[in-house]
Design a protein around this motif. Structure first.
Motif, mmCIF file in Angstrom:
data_model
loop_
_atom_site.group_PDB
_atom_site.id
_atom_site.type_symbol
_atom_site.label_atom_id
_atom_site.label_comp_id
_atom_site.label_asym_id
_atom_site.label_seq_id
_atom_site.Cartn_x
_atom_site.Cartn_y
_atom_site.Cartn_z
ATOM 1 N N LEU A 69 29.180 5.778 20.165
ATOM 2 C CA LEU A 69 28.076 6.594 20.677
ATOM 3 C C LEU A 69 27.316 5.931 21.820
ATOM 4 C CD1 LEU A 69 26.616 8.030 17.362
ATOM 5 C CD2 LEU A 69 27.764 9.308 19.171
ATOM 6 N N THR A 70 27.275 4.624 21.831
ATOM 7 C CA THR A 70 26.445 3.929 22.822
ATOM 8 C C THR A 70 27.238 3.197 23.894
ATOM 9 O OG1 THR A 70 26.317 1.962 21.432
ATOM 10 C CG2 THR A 70 24.597 3.632 21.146
ATOM 11 N N ASP A 71 28.532 3.304 23.904
ATOM 12 C CA ASP A 71 29.350 2.470 24.776
ATOM 13 C C ASP A 71 29.434 2.975 26.213
ATOM 14 O OD1 ASP A 71 31.052 0.341 25.393
ATOM 15 O OD2 ASP A 71 32.819 1.570 25.029
ATOM 16 N N VAL A 72 29.663 4.242 26.416
ATOM 17 C CA VAL A 72 30.073 4.729 27.722
ATOM 18 C C VAL A 72 28.913 4.953 28.679
ATOM 19 C CG1 VAL A 72 31.314 6.580 28.893
ATOM 20 C CG2 VAL A 72 32.120 5.755 26.701
ATOM 21 N N GLN A 73 27.855 5.600 28.232
ATOM 22 C CA GLN A 73 26.758 5.951 29.124
ATOM 23 C C GLN A 73 25.454 5.353 28.637
ATOM 24 O OE1 GLN A 73 26.791 10.176 29.197
ATOM 25 N NE2 GLN A 73 28.721 10.329 30.288
ATOM 26 N N ARG A 74 24.394 5.726 29.353
ATOM 27 C CA ARG A 74 23.067 5.271 28.940
ATOM 28 C C ARG A 74 22.772 5.730 27.525
ATOM 29 N NH1 ARG A 74 19.342 7.759 33.077
ATOM 30 N NH2 ARG A 74 18.350 8.225 31.096
ATOM 31 N N PHE A 75 21.874 5.029 26.913
ATOM 32 C CA PHE A 75 21.478 5.326 25.538
ATOM 33 C C PHE A 75 20.404 6.410 25.558
ATOM 34 C CE2 PHE A 75 19.592 3.987 21.397
ATOM 35 C CZ PHE A 75 20.704 4.224 20.638
ATOM 36 N N SER A 76 20.828 7.661 25.449
ATOM 37 C CA SER A 76 19.902 8.784 25.543
ATOM 38 C C SER A 76 19.305 9.120 24.177
ATOM 39 C CB SER A 76 20.625 10.008 26.096
ATOM 40 O OG SER A 76 21.574 10.465 25.160
ATOM 41 N N ARG A 77 18.347 10.047 24.187
ATOM 42 C CA ARG A 77 17.721 10.472 22.935
ATOM 43 C C ARG A 77 18.725 11.152 22.008
ATOM 44 N NH1 ARG A 77 11.756 12.840 24.423
ATOM 45 N NH2 ARG A 77 10.981 10.885 25.294
ATOM 46 N N LEU A 78 19.641 11.910 22.582
ATOM 47 C CA LEU A 78 20.648 12.580 21.759
ATOM 48 C C LEU A 78 21.536 11.559 21.045
ATOM 49 C CD1 LEU A 78 21.933 15.218 20.814
ATOM 50 C CD2 LEU A 78 23.387 15.140 22.852
ATOM 51 N N LYS A 79 21.955 10.535 21.767
ATOM 52 C CA LYS A 79 22.771 9.487 21.148
ATOM 53 C C LYS A 79 21.973 8.756 20.076
ATOM 54 C CE LYS A 79 25.894 8.581 24.942
ATOM 55 N NZ LYS A 79 26.372 7.573 25.890
ATOM 56 N N ARG A 80 20.706 8.522 20.342
ATOM 57 C CA ARG A 80 19.860 7.856 19.348
ATOM 58 C C ARG A 80 19.738 8.724 18.094
ATOM 59 N NH1 ARG A 80 14.763 4.981 21.528
ATOM 60 N NH2 ARG A 80 16.510 3.853 22.390
ATOM 61 N N ALA A 81 19.617 10.034 18.276
ATOM 62 C CA ALA A 81 19.542 10.953 17.136
ATOM 63 C C ALA A 81 20.854 10.941 16.349
ATOM 64 C CB ALA A 81 19.221 12.366 17.613
ATOM 65 N N PHE A 82 21.992 10.966 17.054
ATOM 66 C CA PHE A 82 23.285 10.906 16.369
ATOM 67 C C PHE A 82 23.444 9.586 15.607
ATOM 68 C CE2 PHE A 82 25.342 14.033 19.493
ATOM 69 C CZ PHE A 82 25.177 15.083 18.603
ATOM 70 N N ALA A 83 23.029 8.500 16.235
ATOM 71 C CA ALA A 83 23.137 7.202 15.579
ATOM 72 C C ALA A 83 22.235 7.149 14.348
ATOM 73 C CB ALA A 83 22.771 6.092 16.557
ATOM 74 N N GLY A 84 21.037 7.678 14.469
ATOM 75 C CA GLY A 84 20.136 7.727 13.318
ATOM 76 C C GLY A 84 20.691 8.583 12.196
ATOM 77 N N ALA A 85 21.277 9.728 12.572
ATOM 78 C CA ALA A 85 21.887 10.600 11.568
ATOM 79 C C ALA A 85 23.058 9.898 10.880
ATOM 80 C CB ALA A 85 22.355 11.899 12.207
ATOM 81 N N ALA A 86 23.845 9.154 11.639
ATOM 82 C CA ALA A 86 24.973 8.419 11.056
ATOM 83 C C ALA A 86 24.479 7.369 10.071
ATOM 84 C CB ALA A 86 25.808 7.767 12.154
ATOM 85 N N ILE A 87 23.392 6.699 10.391
ATOM 86 C CA ILE A 87 22.838 5.694 9.482
ATOM 87 C C ILE A 87 22.339 6.351 8.198
ATOM 88 C CG2 ILE A 87 20.930 4.053 9.176
ATOM 89 C CD1 ILE A 87 21.331 3.356 12.174
ATOM 90 N N VAL A 88 21.635 7.470 8.345
ATOM 91 C CA VAL A 88 21.137 8.187 7.163
ATOM 92 C C VAL A 88 22.301 8.674 6.299
ATOM 93 C CG1 VAL A 88 19.898 10.257 6.400
ATOM 94 C CG2 VAL A 88 18.941 8.830 8.209
ATOM 95 N N ILE A 89 23.325 9.244 6.920
ATOM 96 C CA ILE A 89 24.499 9.711 6.170
ATOM 97 C C ILE A 89 25.185 8.537 5.471
ATOM 98 C CG2 ILE A 89 26.829 10.678 6.435
ATOM 99 C CD1 ILE A 89 25.597 12.498 8.628
#
Length: 108
Positions: A69-89
């Motif tokens: 999620l964080t490798d290719v482009q800047r770390f946007s809010r959407l990526k942060r939300a996906f990463a947070g959701a992955a941690i919660v899951i």
């Protein structure tokens, strides 16, 4: 600890746990059936091994998802939300997996 270090540590642990799993469960003379699994799940040591195995599987998967999620482009809010959701899951999966392992009782 950095994400790539967590993934490397979990990868080493997974090699160990998968080797134990393959030898104990799938290869003779240790090939087991469901009756033996029921007996094994009554042992607190095997429950602990399964919980630690689950922890490292989830840690490795979540660290990999984070890198993707964080490798290719800047770390946007959407990526942060996906990463947070992955941690919660992942935390929910760990909770329910641990609860299932600890609640398992062989029939009397």
């Amino acid at each position: 600890m950095r994400v790539f270090q967590m993934q490397r540590i979990s990868a080493i642990a997974l090699v160990v746990f998968l080797t134990i799993h393959m030898i104990v469960v799938h290869y003779p003379p240790f090939h087991i059936d469901f009756d033996q699994i029921i007996i094994r799940m009554a042992d607190p040591l095997w429950k602990a091994i399964d919980i630690v195995f689950l922890f490292f599987v989830l840690m490795h998967a979540l660290a990999g998802a984070w890198v993707v999620l964080t490798d290719v482009q800047r770390f946007s809010r959407l990526k942060r939300a996906f990463a947070g959701a992955a941690i919660v899951i992942g935390l929910i999966a760990f909770y329910y997996g641990t609860k299932t392992i600890l609640a398992f009782q062989p029939p009397v």
